[in-house]
Design an enzyme around this catalytic site. Structure first.
Site, mmCIF file in Angstrom:
data_model
loop_
_atom_site.group_PDB
_atom_site.id
_atom_site.type_symbol
_atom_site.label_atom_id
_atom_site.label_comp_id
_atom_site.label_asym_id
_atom_site.label_seq_id
_atom_site.Cartn_x
_atom_site.Cartn_y
_atom_site.Cartn_z
ATOM 1 N N CYS A 44 9.358 2.942 -1.306
ATOM 2 C CA CYS A 44 8.595 1.973 -0.511
ATOM 3 C C CYS A 44 9.459 1.337 0.574
ATOM 4 C CB CYS A 44 8.028 0.911 -1.439
ATOM 5 S SG CYS A 44 7.033 -0.307 -0.593
ATOM 6 N N CYS A 49 6.267 2.484 2.407
ATOM 7 C CA CYS A 49 5.427 1.383 2.909
ATOM 8 C C CYS A 49 6.049 0.617 4.078
ATOM 9 C CB CYS A 49 5.167 0.354 1.812
ATOM 10 S SG CYS A 49 5.276 0.906 0.122
ATOM 11 N N LYS A 52 6.922 2.590 7.329
ATOM 12 C CA LYS A 52 5.599 3.076 7.781
ATOM 13 C C LYS A 52 4.797 1.958 8.431
ATOM 14 C CE LYS A 52 2.253 2.344 5.684
ATOM 15 N NZ LYS A 52 1.762 2.959 4.469
ATOM 16 N N TYR A 101 17.996 -6.843 -1.798
ATOM 17 C CA TYR A 101 17.704 -6.333 -3.152
ATOM 18 C C TYR A 101 18.962 -6.367 -4.023
ATOM 19 C CZ TYR A 101 12.922 -4.924 -2.290
ATOM 20 O OH TYR A 101 11.581 -4.953 -2.041
ATOM 21 N N TYR A 188 -3.504 9.899 2.250
ATOM 22 C CA TYR A 188 -2.959 8.668 2.825
ATOM 23 C C TYR A 188 -1.902 8.968 3.895
ATOM 24 C CZ TYR A 188 -4.385 5.410 -1.038
ATOM 25 O OH TYR A 188 -5.036 4.610 -1.933
ATOM 26 N N ILE A 189 -0.895 9.761 3.508
ATOM 27 C CA ILE A 189 0.269 9.917 4.391
ATOM 28 C C ILE A 189 -0.099 10.695 5.647
ATOM 29 C CG2 ILE A 189 2.611 10.903 4.556
ATOM 30 C CD1 ILE A 189 3.015 10.132 1.609
ATOM 31 N N GLU A 192 -2.073 8.397 7.893
ATOM 32 C CA GLU A 192 -1.267 7.321 8.483
ATOM 33 C C GLU A 192 -0.299 7.867 9.540
ATOM 34 O OE1 GLU A 192 -1.338 4.011 4.914
ATOM 35 O OE2 GLU A 192 0.464 5.193 5.143
ATOM 36 N N GLY A 277 0.899 15.818 -0.606
ATOM 37 C CA GLY A 277 0.965 15.235 -1.942
ATOM 38 C C GLY A 277 2.397 15.118 -2.423
ATOM 39 N N THR A 326 2.947 0.883 -4.595
ATOM 40 C CA THR A 326 4.029 -0.037 -4.931
ATOM 41 C C THR A 326 3.589 -1.209 -5.816
ATOM 42 O OG1 THR A 326 5.737 0.466 -3.369
ATOM 43 C CG2 THR A 326 5.379 -1.870 -3.758
ATOM 44 N N HIS A 459 -16.984 -18.394 10.521
ATOM 45 C CA HIS A 459 -17.504 -17.875 11.786
ATOM 46 C C HIS A 459 -16.605 -18.268 12.947
ATOM 47 C CE1 HIS A 459 -20.625 -16.425 14.421
ATOM 48 N NE2 HIS A 459 -20.549 -17.544 15.133
ATOM 49 N N GLU A 464 -17.107 -12.233 7.753
ATOM 50 C CA GLU A 464 -18.284 -13.024 7.367
ATOM 51 C C GLU A 464 -19.477 -12.119 7.066
ATOM 52 O OE1 GLU A 464 -20.301 -15.437 10.428
ATOM 53 O OE2 GLU A 464 -18.989 -14.507 11.907
#
Ligand code: FAD
Ligand code: NAD
Length: 470
Positions: A44, A49, A52, A101, A188-189, A192, A277, A326, A459, A464
């Protein structure tokens, strides 16, 4: 080196980091995390993620800049995108995250072991051997071992020259913007990355096996994104068969011989991206030593509590192949640590994999939660399902002089049973990713159509529409 921990986690990605930190920081467990790549954060953060979304935002910004004229702003010609410079900035941000991290692990007192892990010892043993990046080999044992090794991007093995292509990993290594690209795979990939390339001005050939993209999603989403991509200039190759061959030309370009709905043909591109995949990183782990079961796709077999068949060995995240997201890996990892170390009140702690909201960062964005319309009809029966649709042009486009440039927003709400419980929600349109999160809470709580209607609209917004559907 030999050391024993209460909790040993293999894989410093989304699931592993979340689980180890929860165990050590909240429950004071002696924990270590083993990461082989030399960078914390996993797919990720490093090749998923995060970079990307940054590329998606660049592409989205290009669209907004090209639309500024409709808002009375003369921005001249749309500026050229400086891919090499932007990629450097993006990667500097990722390096900062890697450091954060690492410091988080220190703060939470989780040992960080840098090296590739695999099981070792005699059959039935639960010992982990690590080839440390420093060159030594170390051995670890633990009361509880979590496998959270994630996955790899698949490349077809049977296409001559297929290896000239790359995957999403290679996408993030592109230091120059390709003039022409081929992207293969309608998930997805593929969606995207094809969207990002096209939005940033690369000639984008998008090869899909069927007639629509995102085939796992509600038909409304499939049709809306497929036609939107065609409208925005993606060269969509429908019903594309496996490429006959890929050849590398002296110029460095790739010549692809293919067959699609329009017959057999050839194109030249500067890059080919496989997005067909992902598979689990289970192969090198010597799972046969502890005797951990894997399935035909080499995914680690777990029960609803993330237990493998071997007591004291667990798995979360992409390597089990359930929902490769993730926040799913994080949530499963945290709940596992709660269950293992949190005492009696957490003894049944586990992740509920139903009604997980998910989005695709396409242009426009997709958001989805719950059942598709065909799934809902199958589950509840036609007579017990009601579908509310809304298609409109958002206010952002109201001042566009050029009708062609206006985009539709499309929402679908699926309700089931006499109480009209919301069982599926599908969004296509600007800001869908942000809109979905809050509705996700309501749907998880069992919201009905009446609950939606009882919420006063905000609004003027697009969202809405979701509380005023008739
Ligand atoms: P990972 O994050 O992959 O972590 C596994 C870690 O284990 C890696 O760091 C790896 O190096 C390490 N490892 C593997 N084997 C060993 C070993 N033997 N010894 C030591 N270490 C090892 N999800 C979203 O929710 N939103 C998105 O927008 C999104 N976009 C994505 C875009 C792309 C291009 C890709 C590829 C994925 C995207 N995902 C997205 C999916 C998301 O990245 C994954 O679901 C998530 O990273 C899975 O976490 P994990 O902990 O299971 O594995
Ligand atoms: P995917 O399973 O979503 O899509 C793979 C696509 O490739 C499918 O459409 C499939 O039909 C097609 N395909 C398979 N074999 C093919 C072949 N030989 N030729 C042509 N097409 C082929 O996988 P992905 O797009 O690689 O992404 C993997 C996972 O990562 C996703 O399922 C998702 O869970 C996660 N992810 C999430 C996000 C997000 O949350 N926004 C973004 C990217 C990835």
């Amino acid at each position: 080196i030999t050391k024993h921990y209460e909790y040993l986690v293999i894989g410093g990605g989304s699931g592993g980091l979340a689980s180890a930190r929860r165990a050590a920081a909240r429950y004071g467990v002696s924990a270590a995390i083993i990461e082989g790549s030399g960078r914390l954060g996993g797919t990720c953060v490093n090749v998923g993620c995060v970079p990307k979304k940054i590329m998606w935002t660049a592409s989205d910004t290009a669209k907004r800049v090209s639309e500024a004229k409709y808002y009375g702003m003369d921005v001249g010609n749309v500026p050229k995108f400086d891919w090499p410079n932007f990629v450097e900035k993006r990667e500097a941000y990722i390096r900062r995250l890697n450091g954060i991290y690492e410091r988080n692990l220190e703060k939470d007192k989780v040992d960080y072991i840098s090296g590739w892990a695999r099981f070792a010892g005699a059959k039935g043993e639960k010992m982990v051997e690590v080839s440390l990046l420093s060159g030594e080999t170390a051995y670890y044992t633990a009361d509880h071992i979590l496998i959270a090794v994630g996955g790899y991007a698949a490349v077809p093995q049977d296409i001559p020259g297929g290896h000239y292509g790359t995957t999403s990993d290679g996408f993030f290594k592109l230091t120059e913007q390709p003039k022409r690209v081929a992207v293969v795979g309608a998930g997805y990939i593929g969606v995207e990355l094809a969207g990002v390339f096209n939005g940033l001005g690369t000639e984008t050939h998008f090869f899909i096996r069927g007639d629509t993209v995102l085939r796992q999603f509600d038909p409304m989403i499939q049709e809306a994104i497929t036609s939107s991509y065609i409208k925005h200039g993606v060269k969509l190759h429908k019903q594309a068969k496996a490429f006959e061959k890929v050849a590398k030309l002296p110029s460095g370009a790739l010549k692809i011989t293919y067959e699609d709905i329009d017959g057999k043909s050839e194109i030249e591109v500067d890059a080919l991206i496989w997005a067909i995949g992902r598979g689990p990183n289970s192969a090198g782990l010597r799972l046969d030593i502890p005797g951990v079961e894997i399935d035909k796709k080499e995914q680690i077999v777990v029960d609803a509590f993330q237990n493998t068949n071997v007591p004291g060995v667990y798995s979360v995240g992409d390597d089990i192949g359930w929902l490769e997201l993730t926040p799913v890996a994080i949530a499963a990892g945290r709940r596992l640590s709660d269950r293992l170390f949190g005492g009696p009140q957490f003894k049944d702690s586990k992740l509920d994999y139903d009604n997980v909201p998910t989005v695709v960062f396409s242009h426009p964005e997709v958001g989805t939660i719950g059942l598709t319309e065909p799934e809902a009809r199958k589950k509840y029966g036609n007579e017990n399902v009601k579908v509310y649709n809304s298609k409109f042009v958002g206010m952002y486009y109201a001042v566009f002089d050029d009708q062609e440039k206006k985009e539709s927003t499309i929402y679908k709400l699926i309700v089931g049973g006499p109480e009209e419980k919301v069982v599926g929600m599908h969004l296509v349109g600007d800001a869908s990713a942000e809109i979905l999160q809050g509705f996700g809470v309501a749907i998880r709580m069992g919201a009905t159509k009446k609950d939606f209607d009882n919420c006063v609209a905000i609004h003027p917004t697009s969202a809405e529409e979701l509380v005023t559907l008739v």
